[in-house]
Design a protein around this motif. Structure first.
Motif, mmCIF file in Angstrom:
data_model
loop_
_atom_site.group_PDB
_atom_site.id
_atom_site.type_symbol
_atom_site.label_atom_id
_atom_site.label_comp_id
_atom_site.label_asym_id
_atom_site.label_seq_id
_atom_site.Cartn_x
_atom_site.Cartn_y
_atom_site.Cartn_z
ATOM 1 N N LEU A 66 0.831 -1.211 0.000
ATOM 2 C CA LEU A 66 0.000 0.000 0.000
ATOM 3 C C LEU A 66 0.863 1.258 0.000
ATOM 4 C CD1 LEU A 66 -2.932 -1.045 2.284
ATOM 5 C CD2 LEU A 66 -3.032 -0.445 -0.118
ATOM 6 N N PHE A 82 -4.194 14.854 -12.765
ATOM 7 C CA PHE A 82 -5.457 15.450 -12.341
ATOM 8 C C PHE A 82 -5.252 16.870 -11.828
ATOM 9 C CE2 PHE A 82 -8.778 16.118 -9.137
ATOM 10 C CZ PHE A 82 -9.871 15.992 -9.957
ATOM 11 N N VAL A 83 -4.154 17.062 -11.093
ATOM 12 C CA VAL A 83 -3.863 18.402 -10.574
ATOM 13 C C VAL A 83 -3.589 19.360 -11.725
ATOM 14 C CG1 VAL A 83 -2.241 19.732 -9.200
ATOM 15 C CG2 VAL A 83 -3.087 17.573 -8.357
ATOM 16 N N SER A 114 3.297 15.795 -1.235
ATOM 17 C CA SER A 114 2.681 14.567 -1.745
ATOM 18 C C SER A 114 1.550 14.111 -0.830
ATOM 19 C CB SER A 114 3.729 13.471 -1.905
ATOM 20 O OG SER A 114 4.163 13.020 -0.648
ATOM 21 N N VAL A 154 -15.182 22.660 -10.968
ATOM 22 C CA VAL A 154 -14.206 22.993 -9.935
ATOM 23 C C VAL A 154 -14.762 24.045 -8.981
ATOM 24 C CG1 VAL A 154 -11.873 23.873 -9.572
ATOM 25 C CG2 VAL A 154 -12.336 22.362 -11.465
ATOM 26 N N MET A 189 -6.781 20.463 -12.969
ATOM 27 C CA MET A 189 -7.393 21.466 -12.096
ATOM 28 C C MET A 189 -6.761 22.835 -12.310
ATOM 29 S SD MET A 189 -9.489 19.954 -9.674
ATOM 30 C CE MET A 189 -9.253 20.891 -8.192
ATOM 31 N N VAL A 195 -11.335 15.352 -4.423
ATOM 32 C CA VAL A 195 -11.920 16.155 -5.497
ATOM 33 C C VAL A 195 -12.370 15.247 -6.640
ATOM 34 C CG1 VAL A 195 -11.430 17.883 -7.239
ATOM 35 C CG2 VAL A 195 -10.674 18.240 -4.920
ATOM 36 N N ALA A 196 -11.479 14.313 -7.028
ATOM 37 C CA ALA A 196 -11.813 13.416 -8.126
ATOM 38 C C ALA A 196 -13.032 12.575 -7.773
ATOM 39 C CB ALA A 196 -10.617 12.518 -8.439
ATOM 40 N N PHE A 225 -6.111 15.424 -1.172
ATOM 41 C CA PHE A 225 -6.947 16.460 -1.776
ATOM 42 C C PHE A 225 -7.457 16.023 -3.150
ATOM 43 C CE2 PHE A 225 -6.409 20.075 -4.795
ATOM 44 C CZ PHE A 225 -7.615 20.699 -4.530
ATOM 45 N N ALA A 226 -6.532 15.593 -4.009
ATOM 46 C CA ALA A 226 -6.928 15.239 -5.366
ATOM 47 C C ALA A 226 -7.852 14.029 -5.375
ATOM 48 C CB ALA A 226 -5.685 14.960 -6.212
ATOM 49 N N ASN A 227 -7.618 13.084 -4.465
ATOM 50 C CA ASN A 227 -8.507 11.926 -4.399
ATOM 51 C C ASN A 227 -9.925 12.335 -4.067
ATOM 52 O OD1 ASN A 227 -7.947 9.009 -4.623
ATOM 53 N ND2 ASN A 227 -6.056 9.655 -3.638
ATOM 54 N N VAL A 265 -1.398 16.572 -1.695
ATOM 55 C CA VAL A 265 -1.998 16.411 -3.017
ATOM 56 C C VAL A 265 -2.734 15.093 -3.130
ATOM 57 C CG1 VAL A 265 -1.428 16.069 -5.429
ATOM 58 C CG2 VAL A 265 -0.460 17.978 -4.207
ATOM 59 N N ARG A 266 -2.177 14.039 -2.533
ATOM 60 C CA ARG A 266 -2.810 12.730 -2.653
ATOM 61 C C ARG A 266 -4.221 12.753 -2.072
ATOM 62 N NH1 ARG A 266 0.589 10.073 -0.031
ATOM 63 N NH2 ARG A 266 1.912 9.599 -1.802
ATOM 64 N N LEU A 295 -2.226 11.211 -9.925
ATOM 65 C CA LEU A 295 -2.975 12.392 -9.474
ATOM 66 C C LEU A 295 -2.348 13.683 -9.984
ATOM 67 C CD1 LEU A 295 -3.807 11.307 -5.861
ATOM 68 C CD2 LEU A 295 -5.361 11.534 -7.760
ATOM 69 N N MET A 355 -7.880 24.710 -15.374
ATOM 70 C CA MET A 355 -9.277 25.165 -15.449
ATOM 71 C C MET A 355 -9.362 26.680 -15.339
ATOM 72 S SD MET A 355 -11.373 22.665 -15.829
ATOM 73 C CE MET A 355 -12.971 22.868 -15.075
ATOM 74 N N LEU A 407 -16.197 14.676 -8.045
ATOM 75 C CA LEU A 407 -16.563 14.940 -9.438
ATOM 76 C C LEU A 407 -17.186 13.701 -10.076
ATOM 77 C CD1 LEU A 407 -13.541 17.059 -10.723
ATOM 78 C CD2 LEU A 407 -15.818 17.840 -10.151
ATOM 79 N N GLU A 417 0.321 6.180 -6.970
ATOM 80 C CA GLU A 417 -0.959 6.841 -7.184
ATOM 81 C C GLU A 417 -0.765 8.340 -7.341
ATOM 82 O OE1 GLU A 417 -3.254 6.954 -3.764
ATOM 83 O OE2 GLU A 417 -5.176 7.126 -4.777
ATOM 84 N N LEU A 418 0.194 8.864 -6.570
ATOM 85 C CA LEU A 418 0.453 10.300 -6.607
ATOM 86 C C LEU A 418 0.783 10.747 -8.030
ATOM 87 C CD1 LEU A 418 0.873 12.828 -4.809
ATOM 88 C CD2 LEU A 418 3.284 12.330 -4.998
ATOM 89 N N ALA A 458 0.630 3.920 -2.908
ATOM 90 C CA ALA A 458 0.305 5.319 -2.636
ATOM 91 C C ALA A 458 1.279 6.245 -3.343
ATOM 92 C CB ALA A 458 0.327 5.564 -1.134
ATOM 93 N N LEU A 484 -9.374 3.996 2.652
ATOM 94 C CA LEU A 484 -8.033 3.726 2.124
ATOM 95 C C LEU A 484 -7.143 4.957 2.241
ATOM 96 C CD1 LEU A 484 -6.322 1.582 0.663
ATOM 97 C CD2 LEU A 484 -6.930 2.703 -1.448
ATOM 98 N N GLN A 485 -7.697 6.128 1.932
ATOM 99 C CA GLN A 485 -6.879 7.335 2.001
ATOM 100 C C GLN A 485 -6.503 7.671 3.436
ATOM 101 O OE1 GLN A 485 -5.325 8.870 -0.387
ATOM 102 N NE2 GLN A 485 -6.205 7.320 -1.714
#
Lengths: 76, 269
Positions: free
Chosen positions: A55, A69-70, B189, B21, A73, B199-200, B195-197, B192-193, A66, A76, B203, A62-63, A59, B248-249
């Motif tokens: 995990l 995705f950032v 990290s 957003v 954002m 937000v996603a 926060f972005a999770n 962002v991990r 993301l 936008m 959405l 996964e970053l 993780a 999980l987060q």
């Protein structure tokens, strides 16, 4: 739309980029989970420890996904 | 999810009311213009905090030697955090003093994340960058503090930036990377991990329900209704998925915090 324009792309090409950003981490997570399963099958007694390590690694990977995705954002 | 009720009001509008957003930058609703201005997300945060504290305090007050179902569930969760997150990474001796901190982080992040799928709240309290950043800074302070306490500032920096057993030319590339990791990458990290999770997730779920509303209720025609039903199924699946992601987060945040703090301690040879 003109009669000459047969196909038109609406929107922004960077959307494709955000999609592709999911590709690399997808491969990475696949490898991480696959290897963790392999190791668990070889040595079931350390399954708990392996899961934690898996995990943590997932993780980190996964970053990277993301980040795409950032970027979306921010654009936008 | 919030857009479902909004879409009712905006039924005259053509097309589904898709989330954007701007959902994460809601207008201020209380104390406008002051530093204490409260918007929707902060309100959700306050409500979630109050509920969590009330429930946990009542549970603790009424704790019995032979636990009931609810008490057993809470105890199981607390035990899980202590044994499977902290002690497994740090060991009981070193980890003991971090149990309250990591437990607080885990529980708060978990409950705040869950707000994203609770009807009426509909947005995760961690879905603005400030909350995850606050937790990340807390972790940041703690692992620096642990490192400085164990080695002294110089010793800690030497240990981290110039690790032993590396040929010296490697330091040219290794040291900046390590410094960047220590100062920037770790807290950012973590932030962002989470926060972005969130937000996603919002959405995704909101998009599903917005299309459900549009196709199932506002549009006519059997084929379109079937499409709407599929979107509804998707929405339900993603709601369950968000529950999983919330847990999980929280787990990932807690375990990375533990790992970062643990790395500041000298490794037993």
């Amino acid at each position: 739309m003109d009669i000459i324009t047969l196909a038109e792309v609406a929107g922004n090409i960077s959307l494709i980029g955000y999609g592709i950003a999911a590709l690399g981490p997808g491969l990475g997570i696949g490898i991480v989970v696959g290897k963790a399963l392999e190791s668990t099958a070889r040595q079931p007694e350390v399954a708990g420890r392996l899961q934690t390590l898996m995990l943590i690694g997932a993780a980190m990977i996964e970053l990277l996904g993301l980040l795409g995705f950032v970027a979306f954002m921010l654009a936008m | 999810m919030g857009s479902v009720s909004d879409a009712m009001l905006l039924a005259a509008e053509s097309g589904p009311h898709l989330p954007s957003v701007s959902d994460f930058l809601p207008p201020e609703i209380l104390f406008e213009g002051t530093p204490f201005a409260i918007n929707r997300i902060i309100l959700v945060r306050l409500v979630a905090t109050v509920i969590m504290l009330t429930v946990l305090i009542i549970t603790a007050r009424r704790a019995k030697v032979i636990p009931g179902r609810w008490q057993a569930a809470v105890e199981w969760l607390l035990d899980y955090i202590r044994d499977n997150i902290i002690y497994q990474v740090m060991g009981p001796i070193r980890g003991r003093r971090y149990v309250p901190m990591i437990t607080t982080i885990f529980m708060t992040v978990f409950i705040f994340n869950l707000c994203g799928i609770i009807p009426g709240m509909n947005i995760a309290a961690t879905a603005s960058v400030v909350m995850p950043l606050a937790f990340a800074l807390w972790v940041f302070v703690q692992y620096w503090r642990a490192g400085i306490k164990e080695h002294g500032l110089g010793g800690f920096l030497k240990e981290e930036l110039l690790p032993a057993g590396v040929p010296w030319p490697i330091y040219i590339i290794l040291t900046p990377v390590q410094l960047l990791e220590l100062v920037l990458i770790r807290p950012i990290s973590l932030t962002v991990r989470l926060f972005a999770n969130m937000v996603a997730g919002h959405l995704l779920v909101a998009t599903c329900y917005a299309f459900t509303q549009f196709y199932l209720i506002e549009s006519a025609g059997a084929a379109v209704k079937v499409g709407g039903a599929l979107w509804l199924c998707g929405g339900l699946v993603f709601t369950c998925f968000e529950m999983f992601v919330a847990a999980l987060q929280a787990y990932v945040f807690a375990i990375l915090a533990t790992v970062y703090i643990n790395q500041s301690y000298p490794e037993a040879e």
